[in-house]
Design a protein around this motif. Structure first.
Motif, short mmCIF file in Angstrom:
data_model
loop_
_atom_site.label_atom_id
_atom_site.label_comp_id
_atom_site.label_asym_id
_atom_site.label_seq_id
_atom_site.Cartn_x
_atom_site.Cartn_y
_atom_site.Cartn_z
N PHE A 182 19.13 12.80 -3.14
CA PHE A 182 19.06 14.13 -3.75
C PHE A 182 17.61 14.46 -4.13
O PHE A 182 16.88 13.61 -4.61
N ALA A 215 21.89 17.56 -7.14
CA ALA A 215 22.94 16.55 -7.01
C ALA A 215 24.21 16.97 -7.76
O ALA A 215 25.32 16.91 -7.23
N THR A 256 24.52 15.54 -0.61
CA THR A 256 23.10 15.75 -0.35
C THR A 256 23.04 16.58 0.91
O THR A 256 23.13 16.05 2.03
N ASP A 280 18.88 19.87 1.34
CA ASP A 280 18.28 18.90 0.41
C ASP A 280 17.46 17.86 1.18
O ASP A 280 16.36 17.48 0.78
#
Length: 288
Positions: A157, A163, A222, A226
């Motif tokens: 993350f 997250a 994730t 990300d």
């Protein structure tokens, strides 16, 4: 309103609870030595060490949240096929390591440094890589700068806000943002850690070795966005690898051939170059 606040407080506490278990014996077909070492977090960490071919290098393997070193076995086996040694260890509050509260990478960064130090002592003079998945990867990024020869960050993350937001939205839909706020608001009162401390996307910039960022194309925890954010922040030289059909999964277990081809090859190449550079810098013994 009071009931919702109480529920959020309870869930927040559960997320930070240790996940400690008594480990089963290691598999008979993969020889390991049980080891233990101390972390600056104040905790005693448990692990397994697999001896590869001396001189080839050692890989430190850090697992995700609410699991243990056993989840790193698939990776260790693949690295072992290429002669690399590996240190599989339990982060604090996980497996057989001590600890009272998970800190989402903040105290765990000390565990990464302790594992690297142990590996360097055990395999003196050999190159070292760190491979971290999810929480383990976040801890590795937060531990930067690290004196290692390669780092692999799998499904990491970029920020704690991302997250928590991804996970609450995935489970609660339109109520996700409110739940995310309620959970993040507890972080500093419970742990003394501010959300601004948990930003692997900023910490990764301090790495000084080759970096591979790995993501799942269907990962909702994730997200691909990300992963791209982490990759963009990472310093050169760097590589980006996608496991297009996987979510937040153990890539080495679910796609071993691709993991061997992409991740293992990256690490072995980095360690081979580091070993060659070390040999080139070592003065030759004078002839007699």
């Amino acid at each position: 309103m009071f009931g919702a606040a109480a529920a959020a407080w309870h869930v927040g506490g559960q997320l930070l609870q240790p996940h400690q278990i008594t480990m089963r014996p290691p598999p008979e077909d993969f020889a390991v030595q049980s080891v233990a070492f101390d972390s600056e977090s104040g905790d005693r960490l448990a692990g397994w060490f697999h001896q590869g071919e001396p001189g080839r290098g050692v890989v430190v393997l850090a697992h995700g949240i609410r699991t243990h070193r056993g989840s790193s076995l698939a990776r260790a086996r693949l690295f072992g096929e290429h002669g690399l040694s590996s240190l599989l260890f339990d982060l604090r509050c996980h497996g057989e390591s001590t600890g009272e509260r998970v800190t989402l990478g903040w105290q765990e960064r000390h565990d990464i440094r302790a594992a690297v130090d142990w590996a360097k002592h055990r395999c003196t003079g050999e190159p070292v890589a760190v491979v971290g998945y999810s929480l383990g990867g976040a801890a590795a990024a937060l531990a930067a700068p690290l004196e290692v020869d390669a780092v692999v960050l799998e499904a990491v993350f970029p920020t704690i806000e991302a997250a928590v937001g991804n996970r609450t939205s995935g489970k609660l839909g339109i109520a996700g943002p409110l739940a995310s706020w309620a959970l993040l608001a507890q972080l500093e009162p419970r742990t003394g850690i501010a959300p601004s401390d948990l930003r692997p996307v900023d910490a990764v910039r301090r790495l000084t070795c080759p970096v591979m960022v790995v993501g799942g194309g269907r990962d909702q925890q994730t997200t691909p966005a990300d992963t791209r954010r982490m990759f963009q922040a990472a310093p050169e030289p760097k590589e980006l690898v996608w496991f297009d059909d996987l979510g937040h999964r153990n890539f080495a277990r679910w796609a071993p051939e691709k993991y061997r081809r992409e991740v293992v090859s990256f690490v072995t190449d980095c360690l081979s170059r580091a070993a060659a550079d070390q040999d080139a810098r070592t003065p030759a013994e004078p002839s007699r």
